[in-house]
Motif scaffolding. Structure first.
Motif, short mmCIF file in Angstrom:
data_model
loop_
_atom_site.label_atom_id
_atom_site.label_comp_id
_atom_site.label_asym_id
_atom_site.label_seq_id
_atom_site.Cartn_x
_atom_site.Cartn_y
_atom_site.Cartn_z
N UNK A 190 0.84 -1.19 0.00
CA UNK A 190 0.00 0.00 0.00
C UNK A 190 0.88 1.24 0.00
N UNK A 191 1.79 1.30 0.96
CA UNK A 191 2.71 2.42 1.01
C UNK A 191 3.84 2.14 1.97
N UNK A 192 4.96 2.77 1.69
CA UNK A 192 6.08 2.75 2.63
C UNK A 192 5.82 3.83 3.68
N UNK A 193 6.52 3.75 4.79
CA UNK A 193 6.35 4.72 5.86
C UNK A 193 7.70 5.39 6.10
N UNK A 194 7.72 6.69 5.97
CA UNK A 194 8.96 7.45 6.13
C UNK A 194 8.96 8.19 7.45
N UNK A 195 10.15 8.50 7.91
CA UNK A 195 10.31 9.13 9.23
C UNK A 195 9.52 10.42 9.37
N UNK A 196 9.43 11.16 8.28
CA UNK A 196 8.75 12.45 8.33
C UNK A 196 7.25 12.32 8.11
N UNK A 197 6.79 11.09 7.93
CA UNK A 197 5.38 10.88 7.60
C UNK A 197 5.15 11.09 6.13
N UNK A 198 4.19 10.42 5.57
CA UNK A 198 3.93 10.56 4.15
C UNK A 198 2.47 10.29 3.84
N UNK A 199 2.05 10.85 2.73
CA UNK A 199 0.66 10.81 2.33
C UNK A 199 0.54 10.32 0.90
N UNK A 200 -0.49 9.55 0.66
CA UNK A 200 -0.77 9.10 -0.71
C UNK A 200 -2.27 9.16 -0.89
N UNK A 201 -2.75 10.26 -1.42
CA UNK A 201 -4.19 10.43 -1.59
C UNK A 201 -4.90 10.47 -0.24
N UNK A 202 -5.80 9.54 -0.03
CA UNK A 202 -6.57 9.50 1.22
C UNK A 202 -5.83 8.80 2.36
N UNK A 203 -4.66 8.29 2.07
CA UNK A 203 -3.91 7.50 3.05
C UNK A 203 -2.71 8.29 3.59
N UNK A 204 -2.58 8.29 4.92
CA UNK A 204 -1.45 8.96 5.56
C UNK A 204 -0.78 7.99 6.52
N UNK A 205 0.52 7.87 6.40
CA UNK A 205 1.29 7.00 7.28
C UNK A 205 2.21 7.84 8.15
N UNK A 206 2.34 7.43 9.41
CA UNK A 206 3.21 8.13 10.34
C UNK A 206 4.12 7.11 11.04
N UNK A 207 5.32 7.57 11.38
CA UNK A 207 6.27 6.74 12.11
C UNK A 207 6.72 7.50 13.35
N UNK A 208 6.69 6.84 14.48
CA UNK A 208 7.21 7.41 15.72
C UNK A 208 8.28 6.46 16.25
N UNK A 209 9.53 6.79 15.96
CA UNK A 209 10.64 5.89 16.34
C UNK A 209 10.81 5.84 17.86
N UNK A 210 10.60 6.95 18.52
CA UNK A 210 10.81 6.98 19.98
C UNK A 210 9.84 6.03 20.69
N UNK A 211 8.61 5.99 20.22
CA UNK A 211 7.61 5.13 20.83
C UNK A 211 7.46 3.80 20.08
N UNK A 212 8.16 3.65 18.99
CA UNK A 212 8.18 2.42 18.21
C UNK A 212 6.78 2.03 17.74
N UNK A 213 6.14 2.96 17.09
CA UNK A 213 4.88 2.61 16.47
C UNK A 213 4.72 3.34 15.15
N UNK A 214 3.92 2.73 14.30
CA UNK A 214 3.53 3.36 13.04
C UNK A 214 2.02 3.36 12.96
N UNK A 215 1.52 4.26 12.17
CA UNK A 215 0.06 4.38 12.04
C UNK A 215 -0.33 4.55 10.59
#
Lengths: 115, 109
Positions: B47-72
């Motif tokens: 669907x999409x890769x997740x980058x440290x700065x967060x990234x968006x692809x149309x209606x989809x947004x991915x976020x990465x939080x390395x400190x808390x070790x989670x992605x959304x």
């Protein structure tokens, strides 16, 4: 462009039988993988290969063997089928492993039942 | 503790809703992160890769939080065609992608 092709799509094996799951890719990817997916579980890596002639074990290799004689083909062999090997098997390939672009391309899967 | 854990499903939402999935990973040395989509009885597809700065692809947004070790993964304006299982995938080291068990989403009319 076929991508990753797996055969067969379905198979029923008796306990103790053997079979080979075929996987072929036409994208000239060096990296190929075999995963199994059990209901409600994440995919588990069985074996992988970083190029022709090179294979290595993944997380759950017991009961399986692989070979990689060409870049295109990566067959998975079950020697003595057991009920615990009932699963859906996916073959995948990738251009690179540590990549933010591209990811994996999966085949359509083989549904295997061992009875 | 599982290496990759996802929100338990299923999520049932109406068309047009916004829905978010979370995923936590245990290996702090993980390098690459992805969301895959898997339709019923089909193979996973990126669907999409997740980058440290967060990234968006149309209606989809991915976020990465390395400190808390989670992605959304956030899906806005859900469509019926978004119904699928979403897999969180973490590359813990070379040649070893770890998959979450997936979160099932059903979008209803």
């Amino acid at each position: 462009n076929a991508g990753v092709t797996q055969t067969p799509k379905f198979r029923i094996l008796k306990i103790g039988q053997s079979m080979t799951l075929q996987c072929t890719q036409d994208m000239n990817h060096n990296y190929m993988y075999w995963y199994r997916q059990d209901p409600g579980m994440g995919l588990k890596l069985i074996y992988y290969s970083v190029g022709a002639g090179i294979t290595d074990k993944g997380e759950v290799p017991n009961g399986y063997n692989v070979s990689r004689s060409t870049t295109e083909d990566f067959p998975l062999r079950l020697e003595l089928a057991a009920p615990s090997q009932t699963s859906v098997y996916f073959c995948a390939s990738s251009y690179s492993t540590m990549t933010g672009a591209g990811g994996y391309t999966f085949g359509s899967g083989t549904r295997l039942t061992v009875v | 503790r599982k290496e990759v854990e996802q929100d338990p499903g299923p999520f049932n939402v109406p068309e047009g809703a916004t829905v978010a999935f979370n995923c936590t990973y245990s290996n702090s040395a993980s390098q690459s992160f992805f969301w895959y989509r898997q339709d019923c009885r089909k193979e996973p597809k990126l669907l999409m890769s997740v980058y440290s700065s967060g990234n968006e692809d149309g209606r989809f947004t991915a976020q990465l939080n390395r400190a808390s070790q989670y992605i959304s993964l956030l899906i806005r304006d859900s469509k019926l065609s978004d119904s699928a299982t979403y897999l969180c995938v973490v590359n813990t080291r070379n040649n070893d992608m770890r998959f979450g068990a997936g979160t099932r989403l059903t979008v209803k009319p």
